[in-house]
Design an enzyme around this catalytic site. Structure first.
Site, PDB file in Angstrom:
ATOM      1  N   LYS A   1     -30.327 -54.593  14.545  1.00 45.80           N
ATOM      2  CA  LYS A   1     -30.180 -55.213  13.219  1.00 45.80           C
ATOM      3  C   LYS A   1     -31.160 -56.373  13.007  1.00 45.80           C
ATOM      4  O   LYS A   1     -31.641 -56.589  11.896  1.00 45.80           O
ATOM      5  CB  LYS A   1     -28.746 -55.698  13.011  1.00 45.80           C
ATOM      6  CG  LYS A   1     -27.747 -54.561  12.876  1.00 45.80           C
ATOM      7  CD  LYS A   1     -26.350 -55.075  12.556  1.00 45.80           C
ATOM      8  CE  LYS A   1     -25.378 -53.915  12.470  1.00 45.80           C
ATOM      9  NZ  LYS A   1     -24.037 -54.323  12.028  1.00 45.80           N
TER      10      LYS A   1
ATOM     11  N   ASP B   1     -22.370 -54.951   5.587  1.00 47.76           N
ATOM     12  CA  ASP B   1     -21.172 -55.084   6.440  1.00 47.76           C
ATOM     13  C   ASP B   1     -20.124 -55.984   5.788  1.00 47.76           C
ATOM     14  O   ASP B   1     -18.960 -55.609   5.638  1.00 47.76           O
ATOM     15  CB  ASP B   1     -21.547 -55.679   7.807  1.00 47.76           C
ATOM     16  CG  ASP B   1     -22.243 -54.671   8.708  1.00 47.76           C
ATOM     17  OD1 ASP B   1     -21.924 -53.480   8.636  1.00 47.76           O
ATOM     18  OD2 ASP B   1     -23.113 -55.103   9.499  1.00 47.76           O
TER      19      ASP B   1
END
Ligand code: ATR
Length: 286
Positions: free
Chosen positions: A74, A110
Site C-alpha cells: 500500500k 478502506d
C-alpha cells in the site's frame, strides 16, 4: 445474472499483495462484474515484497483497468501512482488504483468502506459524535481519517504503542488525538482496528483475546470490529453480552470493494450482491 467467458475483449483488474491466496475479493468483485453485465474479470497476483512498484507499472503497461492493493504494497503504491486522492495523500497509502490511458490514480477506500458499512448496516451516523479507534496500523489510520472526513466531533486513538498512536492521530489533525482506555466511556462508537481477535492459523489465544474491557464503554455505545474471521469476534461477543449494539468487519470489506468497483467502472456497484457473495465465500472457510 449473465456470466462472460474470458475473451479478447475482457477488461482486467488485479489484486496485488502477499499473502493473497485466501482473499475473498475475487468472489466479491467478480460477482459485481457479473451482476453489472460487464466483460470484466478480477484476478489475484501474489506479488513478493519489494516487487510492488514493478507490478503496478507493469499493470499500467499491460492495460489493466485497475488494481486492488493490499499488504505489503500500500505504501509503495502511494509512491508509484501519478496522482493521489486527498485521503490517500494524508495516509500515504493506496488500496485502489484506477488506470486510464497509462495514467494511474491512487485512492484509499478502506476507511470510507468502514463508514459506508456503518451507515448501511446500522442507524448510527458519525457526524458530531465522539468516536474511538483501537489500533494505529494502516487500517486504523484509514478509519481515523474517514471518521474525521465524515464529521466526527473527536476521534480518540487508543493504541498499545504511544508513538504509533500519535502518528496515527496526525492523519486527522484537529479531530483525532491520542487517548487511553479510561476515556473510552465518552465514545458513541468504538472500532477495533487492531488484529486482536483475528483467527490465526493455530492461534487460539489470539482469537479469544479482546483489546479492551467492554465494562469501560458507555451503555449506548456501538462496538465495531474490522476483523471478519471469525464473524463474531470475542470483542463482539463480550459487547453483546453487555447489551451493546455491534458491527462485524465483513461489511467494511464489501463496501471498500464496492467503492473500488465504482472507481474502476464509473458505475454504481451492486452492494447487496457483493455482500451475499462475501458471506458465501466466507462460509466455505470454516
Ligand atoms: P494493519 O496495517 O493491517 O492495520 P498493522 O500495521 O500490523 O496492521 O497494525 C496492527 C495494529 O494492531 C497496531 O496498532 C498494533 O499495535 P502496536 O502499534 O502497539 O504494535 C495492534 N496490535 C496488534 N497486536 C496487538 C495486541 N496483542 N494488543 C494490542 N494491540 C495489538
Amino acid at each position: 445474472m449473465s456470466s462472460h467467458p474470458l475473451d479478447a475483449a475482457t477488461e482486467l483488474v488485479a489484486l496485488i499483495g502477499h499473502p493473497v491466496r485466501h482473499s475473498l475479493s475475487p468472489a466479491i468483485v467478480n460477482a459485481a462484474f457479473r451482476e453489472m453485465g460487464l466483460d470484466w474479470a478480477f484476478v489475484v497476483c501474489d506479488v513478493a515484497p519489494g516487487r510492488g512498484g514493478d507490478a503496478i507499472r507493469g499493470a499500467a503497461a499491460l492495460g489493466l483497468r485497475g488494481l486492488s492493493v493490499t499488504m505489503p504494497h500500500k505504501d509503495v503504491a502511494a509512491a508509484t501512482v501519478d496522482l493521489l486522492s486527498d485521503a490517500a495523500t494524508a495516509l500515504g497509502a493506496v488500496n485502489c488504483v484506477a488506470i486510464a490511458d497509462q495514467s494511474m490514480v491512487g485512492h484509499n477506500t478502506d476507511g470510507t468502506g468502514f463508514v459506508a458499512s456503518l451507515e448501511a448496516e446500522t442507524d448510527r451516523s458519525v457526524a458530531g459524535e465522539v468516536c474511538a479507534v483501537l489500533g494505529a496500523g494502516g487500517a486504523a489510520r484509514s478509519i481515523i481519517r474517514a471518521l474525521a472526513d465524515a464529521g466526527a466531533r473527536e476521534v480518540l486513538v487508543v493504541n498499545r504503542t504511544e508513538a504509533t498512536g500519535l502518528a496515527a492521530a496526525a492523519v486527522a489533525p484537529g479531530v483525532a488525538r491520542l487517548s487511553s482506555a479510561p476515556e473510552l466511556g465518552s465514545a458513541a462508537l468504538v472500532v477495533n482496528a487492531t488484529s486482536v481477535g483475528m483467527a490465526g492459523s493455530s492461534d487460539s489465544e489470539q482469537r479469544a483475546a479482546v483489546p479492551i474491557d467492554v465494562a469501560l464503554l458507555a451503555d449506548d455505545a456501538l462496538v465495531a470490529d474490522i476483523v471478519y474471521f471469525p464473524r463474531r469476534t470475542a470483542l463482539l461477543v463480550a459487547a453483546e453480552s453487555r447489551g451493546l449494539e455491534t458491527l462485524g468487519g465483513l461489511g467494511m470489506l464489501v463496501h471498500q470493494a464496492a467503492a473500488a468497483v465504482e472507481i474502476w467502472t464509473g458505475q454504481e456497484a451492486p452492494v447487496e450482491v457483493m455482500a451475499a457473495s462475501a458471506e458465501a465465500a466466507l462460509a466455505t472457510r470454516r
